[in-house]
Design a protein around this motif. Structure first.
Motif, PDB file in Angstrom:
ATOM      1  N   ARG A   1       0.803  -1.220   0.000  1.00 38.47           N
ATOM      2  CA  ARG A   1       0.000   0.000   0.000  1.00 38.47           C
ATOM      3  C   ARG A   1       0.837   1.272   0.000  1.00 38.47           C
ATOM      4  O   ARG A   1       0.413   2.282  -0.550  1.00 38.47           O
ATOM      5  N   GLN A   2       2.020   1.237   0.603  1.00 34.62           N
ATOM      6  CA  GLN A   2       2.801   2.461   0.762  1.00 34.62           C
ATOM      7  C   GLN A   2       4.130   2.421   0.002  1.00 34.62           C
ATOM      8  O   GLN A   2       4.407   3.297  -0.815  1.00 34.62           O
ATOM      9  N   ASP A   3       4.939   1.417   0.283  1.00 30.32           N
ATOM     10  CA  ASP A   3       6.300   1.387  -0.271  1.00 30.32           C
ATOM     11  C   ASP A   3       6.327   1.198  -1.784  1.00 30.32           C
ATOM     12  O   ASP A   3       7.046   1.912  -2.490  1.00 30.32           O
ATOM     13  N   LEU A   4       5.580   0.234  -2.278  1.00 32.96           N
ATOM     14  CA  LEU A   4       5.624  -0.046  -3.709  1.00 32.96           C
ATOM     15  C   LEU A   4       5.113   1.110  -4.577  1.00 32.96           C
ATOM     16  O   LEU A   4       5.765   1.438  -5.581  1.00 32.96           O
ATOM     17  N   PRO A   5       3.996   1.751  -4.251  1.00 28.67           N
ATOM     18  CA  PRO A   5       3.582   2.883  -5.092  1.00 28.67           C
ATOM     19  C   PRO A   5       4.635   3.993  -5.161  1.00 28.67           C
ATOM     20  O   PRO A   5       4.881   4.544  -6.243  1.00 28.67           O
ATOM     21  N   LEU A   6       5.279   4.290  -4.058  1.00 32.79           N
ATOM     22  CA  LEU A   6       6.330   5.319  -4.066  1.00 32.79           C
ATOM     23  C   LEU A   6       7.519   4.871  -4.907  1.00 32.79           C
ATOM     24  O   LEU A   6       8.087   5.655  -5.680  1.00 32.79           O
ATOM     25  N   LEU A   7       7.890   3.619  -4.752  1.00 31.89           N
ATOM     26  CA  LEU A   7       9.022   3.092  -5.511  1.00 31.89           C
ATOM     27  C   LEU A   7       8.706   3.071  -7.013  1.00 31.89           C
ATOM     28  O   LEU A   7       9.559   3.415  -7.840  1.00 31.89           O
ATOM     29  N   LEU A   8       7.488   2.719  -7.366  1.00 27.93           N
ATOM     30  CA  LEU A   8       7.128   2.707  -8.785  1.00 27.93           C
ATOM     31  C   LEU A   8       7.102   4.117  -9.363  1.00 27.93           C
ATOM     32  O   LEU A   8       7.476   4.310 -10.531  1.00 27.93           O
TER      33      LEU A   8
END
Length: 101
Positions: free
Chosen positions: A56-63
């Protein structure tokens, strides 16, 4: 094992297994490798049983970061594998295969 099975089923499709914490390759490295190979679209399938903080948090920012770094590559984040109907059905089948007590 999942990555190896996907590679065997789709040998022409580039597949990378990437990690978010403590193991290599990380997603930044895997994304760079795919971009160098000429991929224009990357599907990111989180192999998590649920959508916790990473999904929910880390992956969207990383993408978002990867989209900036690799402007010619589209990155699509899919739902965590544990939330897909197929895996839920498989887990249900396993649970129901246990003897009733």
């Amino acid at each position: 094992q999942v990555a190896a099975a996907v590679r065997a089923a789709r040998p022409a499709q580039p597949v990378r297994l990437a990690y978010l914490d403590f193991m290599l390759p990380d997603l930044r490295t895997a994304a760079a490798e795919l971009a160098i190979e000429g991929c224009t679209h990357v599907d990111v399938l989180p192999l998590f049983l649920g959508a916790g903080g990473h999904v929910r948090q880390d992956l969207p920012l990383l993408l978002d970061e990867l989209r900036e770094r690799h402007a010619g590559v589209g990155f699509a984040l899919h739902v965590a594998i544990g939330e897909t109907p197929a895996l839920i059905a498989a887990m249900t089948g396993i649970a129901l295969s246990l003897p009733a007590r």
